[in-house]
Design a protein around this motif. Structure first.
Motif, PDB file in Angstrom:
ATOM      1  N   ASP A 106      72.826 -53.110 -34.839  1.00  0.00           N
ATOM      2  CA  ASP A 106      71.456 -53.083 -35.330  1.00  0.00           C
ATOM      3  C   ASP A 106      71.134 -51.675 -35.844  1.00  0.00           C
ATOM      4  N   ILE A 107      70.691 -51.590 -37.093  1.00  0.00           N
ATOM      5  CA  ILE A 107      70.388 -50.296 -37.708  1.00  0.00           C
ATOM      6  C   ILE A 107      68.980 -49.833 -37.346  1.00  0.00           C
ATOM      7  N   TYR A 108      68.145 -50.747 -36.853  1.00  0.00           N
ATOM      8  CA  TYR A 108      66.759 -50.459 -36.497  1.00  0.00           C
ATOM      9  C   TYR A 108      65.975 -49.920 -37.699  1.00  0.00           C
ATOM     10  N   LYS A 109      66.214 -50.531 -38.854  1.00  0.00           N
ATOM     11  CA  LYS A 109      65.466 -50.205 -40.078  1.00  0.00           C
ATOM     12  C   LYS A 109      64.842 -51.479 -40.636  1.00  0.00           C
ATOM     13  N   GLY A 110      64.108 -52.196 -39.794  1.00  0.00           N
ATOM     14  CA  GLY A 110      63.531 -53.453 -40.236  1.00  0.00           C
ATOM     15  C   GLY A 110      64.372 -54.624 -39.767  1.00  0.00           C
ATOM     16  N   THR A 111      63.934 -55.831 -40.112  1.00  0.00           N
ATOM     17  CA  THR A 111      64.620 -57.044 -39.665  1.00  0.00           C
ATOM     18  C   THR A 111      65.019 -57.933 -40.839  1.00  0.00           C
ATOM     19  N   ASN A 112      65.112 -57.371 -42.029  1.00  0.00           N
ATOM     20  CA  ASN A 112      65.492 -58.144 -43.205  1.00  0.00           C
ATOM     21  C   ASN A 112      66.958 -57.892 -43.558  1.00  0.00           C
ATOM     22  N   VAL A 113      67.710 -58.973 -43.770  1.00  0.00           N
ATOM     23  CA  VAL A 113      69.106 -58.883 -44.214  1.00  0.00           C
ATOM     24  C   VAL A 113      69.212 -59.524 -45.586  1.00  0.00           C
ATOM     25  N   GLN A 114      69.763 -58.785 -46.533  1.00  0.00           N
ATOM     26  CA  GLN A 114      69.977 -59.335 -47.866  1.00  0.00           C
ATOM     27  C   GLN A 114      71.436 -59.748 -48.019  1.00  0.00           C
ATOM     28  N   TYR A 115      71.662 -61.034 -48.313  1.00  0.00           N
ATOM     29  CA  TYR A 115      73.001 -61.558 -48.559  1.00  0.00           C
ATOM     30  C   TYR A 115      73.253 -61.659 -50.057  1.00  0.00           C
ATOM     31  N   ILE A 116      74.454 -61.284 -50.457  1.00  0.00           N
ATOM     32  CA  ILE A 116      74.893 -61.455 -51.845  1.00  0.00           C
ATOM     33  C   ILE A 116      76.041 -62.440 -51.828  1.00  0.00           C
ATOM     34  N   ILE A 117      75.841 -63.595 -52.435  1.00  0.00           N
ATOM     35  CA  ILE A 117      76.887 -64.619 -52.473  1.00  0.00           C
ATOM     36  C   ILE A 117      77.483 -64.689 -53.879  1.00  0.00           C
ATOM     37  N   THR A 118      78.788 -64.926 -53.937  1.00  0.00           N
ATOM     38  CA  THR A 118      79.492 -65.042 -55.210  1.00  0.00           C
ATOM     39  C   THR A 118      80.311 -66.316 -55.201  1.00  0.00           C
ATOM     40  N   ASP A 119      80.210 -67.123 -56.267  1.00  0.00           N
ATOM     41  CA  ASP A 119      80.966 -68.368 -56.320  1.00  0.00           C
ATOM     42  C   ASP A 119      82.276 -68.174 -57.091  1.00  0.00           C
ATOM     43  N   ASN A 120      83.054 -69.243 -57.225  1.00  0.00           N
ATOM     44  CA  ASN A 120      84.359 -69.150 -57.879  1.00  0.00           C
ATOM     45  C   ASN A 120      84.273 -68.838 -59.366  1.00  0.00           C
ATOM     46  N   GLU A 121      83.098 -69.038 -59.949  1.00  0.00           N
ATOM     47  CA  GLU A 121      82.896 -68.693 -61.350  1.00  0.00           C
ATOM     48  C   GLU A 121      82.282 -67.310 -61.510  1.00  0.00           C
ATOM     49  N   LYS A 122      82.255 -66.547 -60.413  1.00  0.00           N
ATOM     50  CA  LYS A 122      81.802 -65.155 -60.357  1.00  0.00           C
ATOM     51  C   LYS A 122      80.299 -64.997 -60.579  1.00  0.00           C
ATOM     52  N   ASN A 123      79.553 -66.073 -60.383  1.00  0.00           N
ATOM     53  CA  ASN A 123      78.095 -65.967 -60.417  1.00  0.00           C
ATOM     54  C   ASN A 123      77.605 -65.392 -59.093  1.00  0.00           C
ATOM     55  N   LYS A 124      76.643 -64.472 -59.153  1.00  0.00           N
ATOM     56  CA  LYS A 124      76.109 -63.840 -57.956  1.00  0.00           C
ATOM     57  C   LYS A 124      74.661 -64.248 -57.723  1.00  0.00           C
ATOM     58  N   LYS A 125      74.288 -64.272 -56.456  1.00  0.00           N
ATOM     59  CA  LYS A 125      72.922 -64.633 -56.085  1.00  0.00           C
ATOM     60  C   LYS A 125      72.537 -63.860 -54.833  1.00  0.00           C
ATOM     61  N   LYS A 126      71.307 -63.348 -54.786  1.00  0.00           N
ATOM     62  CA  LYS A 126      70.811 -62.605 -53.630  1.00  0.00           C
ATOM     63  C   LYS A 126      69.838 -63.463 -52.840  1.00  0.00           C
TER      64      LYS A 126
END
Length: 288
Positions: A106-126
């Motif tokens: 725990d970094i203790y800098k808030g409680t929000n985690v941002q995930y970055i997902i990438t599919d097999n066609e290299k499209n990214k989404k946050k």
């Protein structure tokens, strides 16, 4: 007992998904912080149309014993950040890895985690998720975090051949080179010795070593490599992975081998291997 609870949890999630149409790539995330660690249950969520393609692909791959060139467009890389600090990074084979339980400091800098997902066609989404903090330790951050670089390696991009290898040794050589000395301890690996449900196999991995990366190889998975992790200074090497070998074709009565190889930040290599047996009485109904 904990593995059984984990299996039931993800079975319930999968049944919900089967009953509803999904149109976009996303994640299911459940997380909380306690005693300085954030424990997270993570499950990729792929469009219904792509999951149907994936089921056909999975059947054909295991039937032919090799990876097909045409892939269903599934999520194959996930990374996570807290206040721009990387806390999780995983490249994986989405046909066979269906869930992950992991921890980070725990970094203790808030409680929000941002995930970055990438599919097999290299499209990214946050995607943004919040976690609950059950208590807070009053320990200086410098004492909680080891002194090591905070960087990650995207293995789907940097090591594309490890996902299409013919055997485990070939994949290890492609990932880490051929002339390496491997120490046969320091990584703890647990797998079911007698599997009664090949659709829900839980692999447990832990280590106290300061590793920069780790890869998981399964001999019954076409392409051999199940997942590859890159660790930051906030990573805790304590994982439970959900492996699915169900493919509409019997694997009954066959042995399977899981091999883990990790590289430490000082350049040393560590390995763990475990063997299991797929029950002769395997059926999809045995998972329910």
């Amino acid at each position: 007992m904990r593995n059984s609870i984990l299996i039931v949890f993800f079975l319930l999630i999968q049944n919900i998904l089967l009953a509803n149409e999904v149109e976009h790539h996303s994640l299911i995330v459940k997380a909380f912080s306690k005693d300085g660690l954030v424990k997270t249950r993570l499950m990729p969520l792929n469009p219904t149309s792509e999951r149907k393609k994936a089921n056909i692909q999975k059947y054909e791959e295991i039937k032919k014993g090799r990876v097909l060139k045409k892939e269903a467009n599934l999520i194959s890389h996930i990374s996570a950040k807290v206040e721009n600090e990387i806390v999780f990074d995983m490249s994986f084979n989405p046909l066979y890895l269906y869930s992950t339980v992991y921890k980070f400091r725990d970094i203790y800098k808030g409680t929000n985690v941002q995930y970055i997902i990438t599919d097999n066609e290299k499209n990214k989404k946050k995607l943004d998720f919040k976690f609950n903090r059950r208590n807070e330790q009053k320990i200086p951050l410098s004492e909680r975090i080891p002194n090591s670089k905070n960087s990650v390696i995207k293995f789907r991009k940097t090591k594309p051949k490890i996902w299409r290898s013919n055997n485990i040794q070939q994949a290890i050589t492609e990932l880490y080179g051929s002339n390496i000395d491997i120490i046969e301890d320091k990584i703890n690996l647990k797998i079911p010795k007698n599997v009664v449900c090949n659709h829900q196999i839980v692999i447990s991995i832990s280590s106290n070593m300061d590793l920069e990366s780790l890869a998981i190889f399964v001999d019954k998975v076409p392409g051999i490599t199940l997942a590859a992790f890159s660790f930051s200074r906030f990573s805790v090497i304590d994982y439970k992975l959900g492996l699915s070998l169900y493919n509409g074709r019997p694997l009954n009565g066959k042995k399977y081998t899981v091999t883990i190889v990790g590289k430490s930040r000082d350049g040393k290599f560590y390995k763990a291997t475990s063997k299991g047996f797929l029950s002769p009485d395997l059926t999809y109904d045995s998972c329910l």
